[in-house]
Write an enzyme that holds these catalytic residues in place. Structure first.
Site, short mmCIF file in Angstrom:
data_model
loop_
_atom_site.label_atom_id
_atom_site.label_comp_id
_atom_site.label_asym_id
_atom_site.label_seq_id
_atom_site.Cartn_x
_atom_site.Cartn_y
_atom_site.Cartn_z
N LYS A 41 0.77 -1.13 0.04
CA LYS A 41 0.18 -0.07 -0.11
C LYS A 41 1.04 1.29 -0.07
O LYS A 41 0.56 2.05 -0.52
CB LYS A 41 -0.79 0.05 1.40
N1 GLU Z 1 -8.97 -4.28 8.15
C1 GLU Z 1 -8.44 -5.50 7.58
C2 GLU Z 1 -7.61 -5.13 6.56
O1 GLU Z 1 -7.51 -4.13 5.91
C3 GLU Z 1 -9.45 -6.31 6.95
C4 GLU Z 1 -10.44 -7.10 7.92
C5 GLU Z 1 -11.38 -8.03 7.13
O2 GLU Z 1 -11.72 -7.85 6.25
O3 GLU Z 1 -11.59 -8.81 8.06
O4 GLU Z 1 -6.57 -5.71 6.35
#
Ligand code: GLU
Length: 324
Positions: free
Chosen positions: A255
């Site tokens: 990212k």
């Molecule tokens: N917040 C997590 C991430 O961006 C994803 C969580 C999920 O989809 O369970 O990696």
């Protein structure tokens, strides 16, 4: 009278940088799956990790998704399960922790990260397996020790022995012996914030999420989450883990370096419609998507080369866009 269960999917990004093409593809898959099931689609902002979260990123991410044609029925702006931002949901996580405490399923742990690493002697690059140091100690003694060390205790979930098996709609059968491969895992961190594993399960239960479509990097977390569903006596969602987008060496996109962020593609003049169609194609979704299910997605990672065959405009942007 039992309520009729409505289908609900969600996209739950951590706003730590601009949305990249892999996450955008996952978001698109999650949105399609919710629509095809006649359900609702929610955006939840996972900003518990303050060090990774960057101001303004949620708005930017929403802009990128809107540009790509991903629409949400629920999210920080509106919806029946407010708030949709994890940093505002702390009371729920604390309540969940006390439920687990009452059931005797968690215990405090005073070990530092370093101690765990030293004790566990994890093979390079792998998360150490927690050796259970604080498992059978008196809670008071652990809490006092943590206090002496000038911090709070973390709380760990007692992983039951044996294999946790699940079926993923894309990856297929998946099993993990959580107790041996991960050990008792942290559900509440020493800095007083819920750990990802707990927050995600508590929120998906509270928000009545029935389908979780997300990146394959989280497949290995799913058995831990399945144990938490068990602990709360809740029905787990259907899981579908979408392969990541990788370069020819198999490295995932990062990212932070933004070269293949949606923003960079927009700036380079890639059209939303063309990108959307190329991504839909890689998801096995043709122009009519009504009967599409995540099972149509090929297993495993998608290479940038395969993507650029469908969308030649991205080829010049590919160099230097992956983790090194
Ligand atoms: N917040 C997590 C991430 O961006 C994803 C969580 C999920 O989809 O369970 O990696």
């Amino acid at each position: 009278m039992p309520r009729t269960m409505i289908e609900r999917g969600r996209f739950a990004p951590t706003p730590s940088g601009r949305l990249h093409i892999g996450s955008a593809r996952t978001a698109l898959a999650a949105a399609l799956a919710a629509r095809a099931a006649g359900g609702r689609f929610a955006l939840r902002v996972e900003d518990l990790d303050g060090t990774r979260t960057r101001e303004g990123m949620t708005r930017a991410m929403l802009e990128d998704l809107t540009w790509l044609g991903v629409r949400f029925d629920e999210g920080p702006e509106r919806g029946p399960h407010e708030p949709y931002v994890q940093s505002a949901r702390g009371a729920l996580y604390l309540e969940a922790l006390s439920v687990l405490r009452e059931k005797g399923l968690v215990y405090p742990c005073a070990c530092s990260r370093r101690e765990v690493e030293e004790l566990a002697r994890a093979p390079h690059g792998r998360e150490p397996v927690y050796p259970g140091t604080c498992r059978d100690r008196a809670h008071d003694a652990v809490l006092a020790q943590a206090h002496e060390r000038g911090r709070a205790a973390a709380w760990r979930f007692r992983a039951r022995e044996g294999t946790v098996a699940m079926v993923d709609e894309i990856a297929g059968a998946y099993a993990q012996d959580v107790a041996r491969e991960v050990g008792d895992f942290v559900v509440y961190r020493a800095d007083g914030v819920a750990a990802y594993q707990l927050a995600v399960v508590v929120d998906d239960i509270a928000m009545e999420v029935t389908q979780v479509v997300r990146g394959e990097d989280l497949l290995a977390s799913t058995p831990r989450q399945a144990l938490l569903y068990e602990a709360f006596g809740a029905r787990p969602p259907r899981w579908a883990h979408v392969g990541l987008v990788v370069n020819d060496q198999g490295q995932r996109l990062a990212k932070r370096d933004g070269a293949l962020s949606i923003a960079a593609l927009r700036e380079a003049g890639v059209r939303a419609q063309a990108l959307r169609e190329a991504l839909l194609d890689t998801l096995g979704a043709g122009p009519t998507q009504d009967r599409w299910t995540p099972e149509s997605i090929a297993r495993g990672a998608l290479t940038l080369r395969a993507l650029s065959e469908r969308l030649p405009e991205i080829a010049p942007l590919i160099a230097g866009s992956t983790e090194g």
